[in-house]
Write a protein that holds these residues in place. Structure first.
Motif, PDB file in Angstrom:
ATOM      1  N   MET A 262       0.838  -1.200   0.000  1.00  0.00           N
ATOM      2  CA  MET A 262       0.000   0.000   0.000  1.00  0.00           C
ATOM      3  C   MET A 262       0.872   1.248   0.000  1.00  0.00           C
ATOM      4  N   ASN A 263       0.521   2.211  -0.865  1.00  0.00           N
ATOM      5  CA  ASN A 263       1.235   3.484  -0.845  1.00  0.00           C
ATOM      6  C   ASN A 263       0.363   4.561  -0.201  1.00  0.00           C
ATOM      7  N   ALA A 264       0.901   5.777  -0.114  1.00  0.00           N
ATOM      8  CA  ALA A 264       0.205   6.850   0.602  1.00  0.00           C
ATOM      9  C   ALA A 264      -1.137   7.193  -0.044  1.00  0.00           C
ATOM     10  N   ALA A 265      -1.168   7.270  -1.361  1.00  0.00           N
ATOM     11  CA  ALA A 265      -2.416   7.613  -2.046  1.00  0.00           C
ATOM     12  C   ALA A 265      -3.477   6.550  -1.808  1.00  0.00           C
ATOM     13  N   GLU A 266      -3.070   5.294  -1.837  1.00  0.00           N
ATOM     14  CA  GLU A 266      -4.024   4.211  -1.598  1.00  0.00           C
ATOM     15  C   GLU A 266      -4.554   4.250  -0.173  1.00  0.00           C
ATOM     16  N   LEU A 267      -3.680   4.553   0.779  1.00  0.00           N
ATOM     17  CA  LEU A 267      -4.114   4.652   2.171  1.00  0.00           C
ATOM     18  C   LEU A 267      -5.147   5.763   2.341  1.00  0.00           C
ATOM     19  N   LEU A 268      -4.872   6.925   1.765  1.00  0.00           N
ATOM     20  CA  LEU A 268      -5.829   8.034   1.880  1.00  0.00           C
ATOM     21  C   LEU A 268      -7.148   7.705   1.194  1.00  0.00           C
ATOM     22  N   ASP A 269      -7.078   7.055   0.038  1.00  0.00           N
ATOM     23  CA  ASP A 269      -8.321   6.661  -0.650  1.00  0.00           C
ATOM     24  C   ASP A 269      -9.131   5.711   0.223  1.00  0.00           C
ATOM     25  N   GLU A 270      -8.451   4.776   0.865  1.00  0.00           N
ATOM     26  CA  GLU A 270      -9.123   3.805   1.725  1.00  0.00           C
ATOM     27  C   GLU A 270      -9.783   4.494   2.917  1.00  0.00           C
ATOM     28  N   ILE A 271      -9.047   5.413   3.539  1.00  0.00           N
ATOM     29  CA  ILE A 271      -9.591   6.130   4.701  1.00  0.00           C
ATOM     30  C   ILE A 271     -10.776   6.995   4.294  1.00  0.00           C
ATOM     31  N   GLN A 272     -10.636   7.733   3.209  1.00  0.00           N
ATOM     32  CA  GLN A 272     -11.716   8.635   2.795  1.00  0.00           C
ATOM     33  C   GLN A 272     -12.959   7.868   2.354  1.00  0.00           C
ATOM     34  N   ALA A 273     -12.764   6.670   1.804  1.00  0.00           N
ATOM     35  CA  ALA A 273     -13.920   5.838   1.453  1.00  0.00           C
ATOM     36  C   ALA A 273     -14.676   5.413   2.706  1.00  0.00           C
ATOM     37  N   GLU A 274     -13.951   5.163   3.782  1.00  0.00           N
ATOM     38  CA  GLU A 274     -14.589   4.814   5.060  1.00  0.00           C
ATOM     39  C   GLU A 274     -15.368   5.997   5.628  1.00  0.00           C
ATOM     40  N   LEU A 275     -14.836   7.194   5.449  1.00  0.00           N
ATOM     41  CA  LEU A 275     -15.443   8.377   6.041  1.00  0.00           C
ATOM     42  C   LEU A 275     -16.610   8.923   5.228  1.00  0.00           C
ATOM     43  N   ALA A 276     -16.555   8.756   3.917  1.00  0.00           N
ATOM     44  CA  ALA A 276     -17.500   9.421   3.020  1.00  0.00           C
ATOM     45  C   ALA A 276     -18.967   9.193   3.356  1.00  0.00           C
ATOM     46  N   PRO A 277     -19.399   7.978   3.722  1.00  0.00           N
ATOM     47  CA  PRO A 277     -20.831   7.794   3.980  1.00  0.00           C
ATOM     48  C   PRO A 277     -21.373   8.642   5.130  1.00  0.00           C
ATOM     49  N   HIS A 278     -20.486   9.122   5.980  1.00  0.00           N
ATOM     50  CA  HIS A 278     -20.929   9.860   7.158  1.00  0.00           C
ATOM     51  C   HIS A 278     -20.793  11.381   7.010  1.00  0.00           C
ATOM     52  N   ASP A 279     -20.199  11.849   5.905  1.00  0.00           N
ATOM     53  CA  ASP A 279     -20.014  13.283   5.725  1.00  0.00           C
ATOM     54  C   ASP A 279     -21.354  14.016   5.692  1.00  0.00           C
ATOM     55  N   GLY A 280     -22.415  13.320   5.290  1.00  0.00           N
ATOM     56  CA  GLY A 280     -23.733  13.929   5.228  1.00  0.00           C
ATOM     57  C   GLY A 280     -24.409  14.076   6.579  1.00  0.00           C
ATOM     58  N   ASP A 281     -23.735  13.646   7.654  1.00  0.00           N
ATOM     59  CA  ASP A 281     -24.307  13.759   8.991  1.00  0.00           C
ATOM     60  C   ASP A 281     -24.208  15.184   9.546  1.00  0.00           C
TER      61      ASP A 281
ATOM     62  N   GLN B  69       0.332  17.379  -1.952  1.00  0.00           N
ATOM     63  CA  GLN B  69       1.598  16.739  -2.313  1.00  0.00           C
ATOM     64  C   GLN B  69       2.483  16.530  -1.089  1.00  0.00           C
ATOM     65  N   GLN B  70       2.540  17.533  -0.227  1.00  0.00           N
ATOM     66  CA  GLN B  70       3.357  17.417   0.980  1.00  0.00           C
ATOM     67  C   GLN B  70       2.810  16.339   1.915  1.00  0.00           C
ATOM     68  N   ALA B  71       1.493  16.243   2.015  1.00  0.00           N
ATOM     69  CA  ALA B  71       0.887  15.206   2.859  1.00  0.00           C
ATOM     70  C   ALA B  71       1.246  13.819   2.334  1.00  0.00           C
ATOM     71  N   LEU B  72       1.145  13.616   1.028  1.00  0.00           N
ATOM     72  CA  LEU B  72       1.469  12.315   0.443  1.00  0.00           C
ATOM     73  C   LEU B  72       2.928  11.942   0.684  1.00  0.00           C
ATOM     74  N   VAL B  73       3.799  12.914   0.547  1.00  0.00           N
ATOM     75  CA  VAL B  73       5.230  12.642   0.764  1.00  0.00           C
ATOM     76  C   VAL B  73       5.485  12.272   2.216  1.00  0.00           C
ATOM     77  N   ALA B  74       4.872  13.004   3.142  1.00  0.00           N
ATOM     78  CA  ALA B  74       5.065  12.726   4.569  1.00  0.00           C
ATOM     79  C   ALA B  74       4.512  11.358   4.944  1.00  0.00           C
ATOM     80  N   ILE B  75       3.347  11.019   4.414  1.00  0.00           N
ATOM     81  CA  ILE B  75       2.741   9.717   4.704  1.00  0.00           C
ATOM     82  C   ILE B  75       3.569   8.590   4.099  1.00  0.00           C
ATOM     83  N   GLN B  76       4.024   8.798   2.861  1.00  0.00           N
ATOM     84  CA  GLN B  76       4.829   7.770   2.202  1.00  0.00           C
ATOM     85  C   GLN B  76       6.141   7.539   2.946  1.00  0.00           C
TER      86      GLN B  76
END
Length: 216
Positions: A1-20, A172-179
């Motif tokens: 898993m790379n940084a972009a994939e991790l963020l995509d995975e996390i945001q997919a978990e969060l997205a259903p609840h953003d409408g709360d 870009q800076q976030a991805l680099v730091a996470i990676q």
């Protein structure tokens, strides 16, 4: 898993609840009272001052230079945003509940401050950045509604415009730091997911605390 994939995975978990978020749709429809903007400004003054210090502390604690760069970029943004609140306060008037900060609104910066002392840098960067998309969307909706329904000028809307703007360099800076954390095997994946979920809960608590107060 790379940084972009991790963020995509996390945001997919969060997205259903953003409408709360119960407040932003009311603002978007022009149904929230104008006094809510005075409360938003008052609470954001506390938040931006706190987050400015917290991001500086995160940068100082970070062992990795990429994490220092990311947190160091966030800190002056909070300072800029703080200054933008003056125009909103002048336009919206005094906060009707300004005697004390609202605990529900201040849970978010309290968690940021906790992470500044205890969080591992890469996991913290993932948690913070994962929440940016939702917050930016909320701010864009609020800024548009302020103009359309409430007659605020550009200066009064500047705070929300600022956070609604897409700033590719921060991503870009976030991805680099996470990676960097992933590559060094320092990033705790469970912690990154946990931090992001808590950020979302505290973000929603901020908006919904005001929704409860101003829609009773």
């Amino acid at each position: 898993m790379n940084a972009a994939e991790l963020l995509d995975e996390i945001q997919a978990e969060l997205a259903p609840h953003d409408g709360d978020n119960r407040l932003v749709p009311l603002i978007a429809a022009g149904k929230a009272p104008r006094a809510v903007f005075a409360a938003l400004a008052a609470e954001e003054r506390w938040i931006t001052r706190s987050d400015w210090r917290s991001f500086h502390e995160m940068a100082a604690r970070a062992d990795d230079p990429d994490a220092r760069t990311f947190f160091g970029t966030l800190a002056p943004g909070e300072q800029q945003a703080y200054a933008m609140l003056d125009a909103l306060i002048a336009a919206a008037g005094p906060d009707p509940g300004a005697e004390l900060p609202r605990a529900g609104c201040q849970a978010y910066p309290a968690f940021v401050a906790w992470l500044a002392l205890h969080g591992e840098s890469a996991a913290t960067a993932a948690g913070i950045y994962a929440n940016f998309a939702a917050f930016g969307t909320y701010c864009g909706i609020v800024a548009a509604a302020m103009r359309e329904h409430y007659g605020f000028d550009d200066a009064a809307c500047a705070f929300f415009d600022f956070f609604a703007a897409d700033v590719p360099v921060i991503g870009q800076q976030a991805l680099v730091a996470i990676q960097a954390g992933l590559d060094a095997e320092r990033l705790d994946l469970e912690a990154a997911h946990r931090y992001a979920r808590l950020f979302q809960h505290y973000e929603l608590l901020f908006w919904n605390t005001l929704a409860d107060e101003f829609t009773e």
